[in-house]
Scaffold this motif. Structure first.
Motif, PDB file in Angstrom:
ATOM      1  N   GLY A 133     -10.759 -21.843 -12.425  1.00 32.15           N
ATOM      2  CA  GLY A 133      -9.626 -22.326 -11.999  1.00 32.15           C
ATOM      3  C   GLY A 133      -8.599 -22.247 -12.710  1.00 32.15           C
ATOM      4  N   GLU A 134      -7.094 -22.705 -13.021  1.00 30.62           N
ATOM      5  CA  GLU A 134      -6.216 -21.967 -14.063  1.00 30.62           C
ATOM      6  C   GLU A 134      -6.800 -22.399 -15.165  1.00 30.62           C
ATOM      7  OE1 GLU A 134      -0.844 -22.613 -14.318  1.00 30.62           O
ATOM      8  OE2 GLU A 134      -2.006 -22.797 -12.342  1.00 30.62           O
ATOM      9  N   ARG A 135      -6.498 -23.612 -15.339  1.00 33.15           N
ATOM     10  CA  ARG A 135      -6.280 -23.883 -16.381  1.00 33.15           C
ATOM     11  C   ARG A 135      -7.523 -22.990 -17.808  1.00 33.15           C
ATOM     12  NH1 ARG A 135      -7.748 -30.117 -17.172  1.00 33.15           N
ATOM     13  NH2 ARG A 135      -5.563 -30.376 -17.061  1.00 33.15           N
ATOM     14  N   ALA A 136      -9.080 -22.880 -16.626  1.00 29.86           N
ATOM     15  CA  ALA A 136      -9.488 -22.190 -17.768  1.00 29.86           C
ATOM     16  C   ALA A 136      -9.603 -21.225 -18.419  1.00 29.86           C
ATOM     17  CB  ALA A 136     -11.724 -22.207 -17.297  1.00 29.86           C
ATOM     18  N   LEU A 137      -9.046 -20.220 -17.194  1.00 29.80           N
ATOM     19  CA  LEU A 137      -8.283 -19.000 -17.109  1.00 29.80           C
ATOM     20  C   LEU A 137      -7.096 -19.025 -18.572  1.00 29.80           C
ATOM     21  CD1 LEU A 137      -7.613 -16.315 -17.035  1.00 29.80           C
ATOM     22  CD2 LEU A 137      -5.757 -16.808 -14.920  1.00 29.80           C
ATOM     23  N   ARG A 138      -5.862 -19.818 -18.426  1.00 29.28           N
ATOM     24  CA  ARG A 138      -5.444 -20.257 -19.923  1.00 29.28           C
ATOM     25  C   ARG A 138      -5.670 -20.020 -20.475  1.00 29.28           C
ATOM     26  NH1 ARG A 138      -0.020 -21.584 -18.169  1.00 29.28           N
ATOM     27  NH2 ARG A 138       0.588 -21.629 -16.440  1.00 29.28           N
ATOM     28  N   ASP A 139      -6.932 -21.077 -21.310  1.00 32.81           N
ATOM     29  CA  ASP A 139      -7.747 -21.047 -21.979  1.00 32.81           C
ATOM     30  C   ASP A 139      -8.481 -20.173 -22.687  1.00 32.81           C
ATOM     31  OD1 ASP A 139      -7.277 -24.091 -22.077  1.00 32.81           O
ATOM     32  OD2 ASP A 139      -9.210 -24.431 -21.594  1.00 32.81           O
ATOM     33  N   THR A 140      -8.922 -19.285 -21.539  1.00 33.91           N
ATOM     34  CA  THR A 140      -9.707 -18.032 -22.018  1.00 33.91           C
ATOM     35  C   THR A 140      -8.750 -16.990 -22.829  1.00 33.91           C
ATOM     36  OG1 THR A 140     -11.130 -18.169 -20.214  1.00 33.91           O
ATOM     37  CG2 THR A 140     -10.880 -16.049 -21.339  1.00 33.91           C
ATOM     38  N   THR A 141      -7.251 -17.094 -22.182  1.00 36.39           N
ATOM     39  CA  THR A 141      -6.154 -16.159 -22.436  1.00 36.39           C
ATOM     40  C   THR A 141      -6.065 -16.609 -23.980  1.00 36.39           C
ATOM     41  OG1 THR A 141      -4.464 -17.112 -21.640  1.00 36.39           O
ATOM     42  CG2 THR A 141      -5.825 -15.609 -20.813  1.00 36.39           C
ATOM     43  N   GLN A 142      -6.028 -18.037 -24.506  1.00 39.99           N
ATOM     44  CA  GLN A 142      -5.560 -19.106 -25.739  1.00 39.99           C
ATOM     45  C   GLN A 142      -6.294 -17.928 -26.741  1.00 39.99           C
ATOM     46  OE1 GLN A 142      -2.583 -19.821 -26.195  1.00 39.99           O
ATOM     47  NE2 GLN A 142      -2.923 -19.622 -28.162  1.00 39.99           N
ATOM     48  N   HIS A 143      -8.134 -18.362 -26.136  1.00 42.58           N
ATOM     49  CA  HIS A 143      -9.239 -18.840 -26.821  1.00 42.58           C
ATOM     50  C   HIS A 143      -9.204 -17.152 -27.732  1.00 42.58           C
ATOM     51  CE1 HIS A 143     -10.174 -22.446 -27.194  1.00 42.58           C
ATOM     52  NE2 HIS A 143     -11.128 -22.157 -25.952  1.00 42.58           N
ATOM     53  N   ALA A 198      -6.688 -14.404 -27.628  1.00 44.23           N
ATOM     54  CA  ALA A 198      -5.254 -14.544 -28.818  1.00 44.23           C
ATOM     55  C   ALA A 198      -5.593 -15.108 -29.755  1.00 44.23           C
ATOM     56  CB  ALA A 198      -4.004 -15.490 -28.086  1.00 44.23           C
ATOM     57  N   ASP A 199      -5.954 -16.127 -30.121  1.00 42.25           N
ATOM     58  CA  ASP A 199      -6.224 -17.003 -31.141  1.00 42.25           C
ATOM     59  C   ASP A 199      -7.345 -16.450 -32.399  1.00 42.25           C
ATOM     60  OD1 ASP A 199      -4.476 -18.497 -31.015  1.00 42.25           O
ATOM     61  OD2 ASP A 199      -6.114 -20.895 -29.932  1.00 42.25           O
ATOM     62  N   ALA A 200      -8.285 -15.781 -31.804  1.00 40.76           N
ATOM     63  CA  ALA A 200      -9.070 -14.491 -32.336  1.00 40.76           C
ATOM     64  C   ALA A 200      -9.010 -13.459 -32.719  1.00 40.76           C
ATOM     65  CB  ALA A 200     -10.054 -14.810 -32.212  1.00 40.76           C
ATOM     66  N   ALA A 201      -7.589 -12.924 -32.372  1.00 41.39           N
ATOM     67  CA  ALA A 201      -6.647 -11.845 -31.855  1.00 41.39           C
ATOM     68  C   ALA A 201      -7.642 -10.884 -31.494  1.00 41.39           C
ATOM     69  CB  ALA A 201      -6.502 -11.227 -33.691  1.00 41.39           C
ATOM     70  N   ILE A 202      -8.429 -11.234 -30.342  1.00 48.39           N
ATOM     71  CA  ILE A 202      -9.003  -9.736 -29.684  1.00 48.39           C
ATOM     72  C   ILE A 202      -7.690  -9.526 -28.296  1.00 48.39           C
ATOM     73  CG2 ILE A 202     -11.225  -9.573 -27.850  1.00 48.39           C
ATOM     74  CD1 ILE A 202     -12.799 -11.850 -29.966  1.00 48.39           C
ATOM     75  N   ALA A 203      -7.837  -8.235 -28.282  1.00 45.47           N
ATOM     76  CA  ALA A 203      -7.201  -7.652 -27.184  1.00 45.47           C
ATOM     77  C   ALA A 203      -7.533  -8.252 -26.221  1.00 45.47           C
ATOM     78  CB  ALA A 203      -6.450  -6.903 -27.496  1.00 45.47           C
ATOM     79  N   HIS A 204      -6.553  -8.721 -25.062  1.00 41.32           N
ATOM     80  CA  HIS A 204      -7.326  -8.163 -24.028  1.00 41.32           C
ATOM     81  C   HIS A 204      -6.171  -7.976 -22.822  1.00 41.32           C
ATOM     82  CE1 HIS A 204      -5.490 -12.332 -25.292  1.00 41.32           C
ATOM     83  NE2 HIS A 204      -5.000 -12.379 -24.048  1.00 41.32           N
ATOM     84  N   ALA A 205      -6.224  -8.007 -21.396  1.00 40.12           N
ATOM     85  CA  ALA A 205      -5.508  -7.726 -20.428  1.00 40.12           C
ATOM     86  C   ALA A 205      -6.305  -7.568 -19.356  1.00 40.12           C
ATOM     87  CB  ALA A 205      -5.502  -5.745 -20.359  1.00 40.12           C
ATOM     88  N   GLY A 206      -5.418  -7.369 -17.871  1.00 37.03           N
ATOM     89  CA  GLY A 206      -5.780  -7.955 -16.297  1.00 37.03           C
ATOM     90  C   GLY A 206      -5.905  -8.870 -15.753  1.00 37.03           C
ATOM     91  N   ALA A 207      -5.685 -10.277 -16.647  1.00 36.74           N
ATOM     92  CA  ALA A 207      -5.443 -11.531 -16.170  1.00 36.74           C
ATOM     93  C   ALA A 207      -4.733 -12.098 -16.930  1.00 36.74           C
ATOM     94  CB  ALA A 207      -6.605 -12.266 -15.677  1.00 36.74           C
TER      95      ALA A 207
END
Length: 374
Positions: A137-147, A149-158
């Motif tokens: 769900g949404e909460r886990a998606l938000r956690d994913t993008t935050q984690h 970002a905190d690690a400076a790992i670029a990500h896209a697509g969601a």
């Protein structure tokens, strides 16, 4: 030489080319494996398929006495030679959330383990445009993008909405600035809306007007960052197929015509062929790099534990070659393939690439596909 900035500026008109802008040079300091690649190298970017860090992979590598870096097994030394690793993160990274209803498979990884593992591999970018990032769900998606970002790992697509899901990511690799975006034609129910979270979902068909408009918008956004290299990471097509669908071949070529330098495909869980179009690599499916999936050895020609690390070499401002390192998954760790499996990977990739008009060469023990004007 046509530079990346020139290509992106003219993408709407359909112009293309695979010369990237000369950037600050980087000498590879001993990592070169023969005299042929002794010239200065701008960047080495590794491309792999699925990184599924959930379920029993998560259980194994979060046990006492193990370290997250060990998930990369004998591939780790090769990964450390790269300037960045690019993969498809086939799970959410969270310890929270509620299961999406009526799914068969759910993949979620412990944040401490997953982030440490991705960092140990030198991960530069992961695509989240797939059919598992919203498993919890949404909460886990938000956690994913935050984690990430905190690690400076670029990500896209969601992202939190469609606008966020379409936003390309930018990262540095050696002497290059790389812009990368993710798209998927899988799990339409996961697609982000104007004000709802989800994936960058679209029909990956160059004849779909909405898709053409969407890609143009993404490339316009990427151009603002003045990237030297543009990567499209695509989760497309059904499982267990050993060759791409015709519509995906057309879409991959069309992306190159619009200014994409590397098309990075995944979803089938098995290796498909590589096409070199206008000097640019289209990796139709990179297979699985880490997972706990059942090995489908009863299906003729399908060995989903066998895949490869695809290393794109950029030399003197140009895409120079694609070096293929055969790998296999052993005990839920990425492993450099032994002689027998390695030969199967090489022969299979050569056969499936030949059907796309691509010649796969051997050089000093390496498997190499020439790019650009080579």
């Amino acid at each position: 030489m046509r530079t990346r900035r020139t290509v992106l500026a003219s993408s709407v008109a359909g112009l293309a080319g695979c010369a990237v802008l000369p950037a600050g040079r980087r000498t590879n300091d001993g990592a070169d494996r023969d005299d042929h690649v002794a010239a200065d190298i701008d960047a080495r970017l590794g491309f792999v398929g699925d990184l599924m860090l959930g379920r029993s992979v998560n259980e194994r590598w979060t046990s006492d006495g193990v370290h997250p870096k060990d998930i990369w097994g004998s591939t780790r030394s090769r990964l450390q030679e790269l300037d960045a690793l690019v993969g498809n993160l086939e799970c959410c990274v969270s310890d929270r959330g509620t299961r999406w209803p009526d799914k068969v498979y759910y993949f979620r990884a412990d944040p401490e383990f997953a982030v440490s593992a991705l960092e140990a591999a030198g991960t530069g970018f992961v695509s989240l445009a797939n059919n598992h990032v919203l498993d919890y769900g949404e909460r886990a998606l938000r956690d994913t993008t935050q984690h990430l970002a905190d690690a400076a790992i670029a990500h896209a697509g969601a992202g939190t909405d469609r606008d966020a899901a379409l936003e390309p990511a930018v990262f540095e690799a050696g002497g290059l600035t790389v812009a990368a975006f993710g798209l998927t034609d899988q799990a339409p129910e996961f697609g982000a809306g104007a004000s709802t979270p989800g994936t960058a979902f679209a029909p990956l068909n160059p004849f779909a007007p909405a898709t053409r408009s969407l890609v143009t918008e993404i490339l316009d956004r990427a151009a603002k960052h003045e990237p030297d290299l543009v990567v499209a990471s695509l989760h497309w097509g059904p499982n267990w197929e050993t060759e791409p669908r015709g519509v995906h071949e057309r879409f991959g070529r069309w992306l190159v015509e619009q200014g994409v330098d590397v098309v990075h495909g995944h979803s089938a869980h098995v290796l498909q062929g590589v096409e070199v179009y206008r000097g640019c690599p289209i990796i139709y499916d990179a297979g699985d790099f880490v997972d706990d999936y059942v090995s489908y050895r009863d299906r003729e020609g399908v060995f989903n534990k066998r895949s490869a690390l695809f290393e794109v070499v950029v030399r003197d401002g140009d895409l120079a070659e694609l070096v293929v390192e055969p790998t296999e998954i052993v005990d839920e760790a990425a492993t450099l393939a032994d002689d027998g499996v390695a030969e199967w990977v090489r022969e299979t990739l050569a056969e499936r690439s030949a059907a796309l008009g691509t010649e796969v060469n051997r050089r000093s023990g390496e498997t190499v596909i020439p790019l650009g004007d080579a």
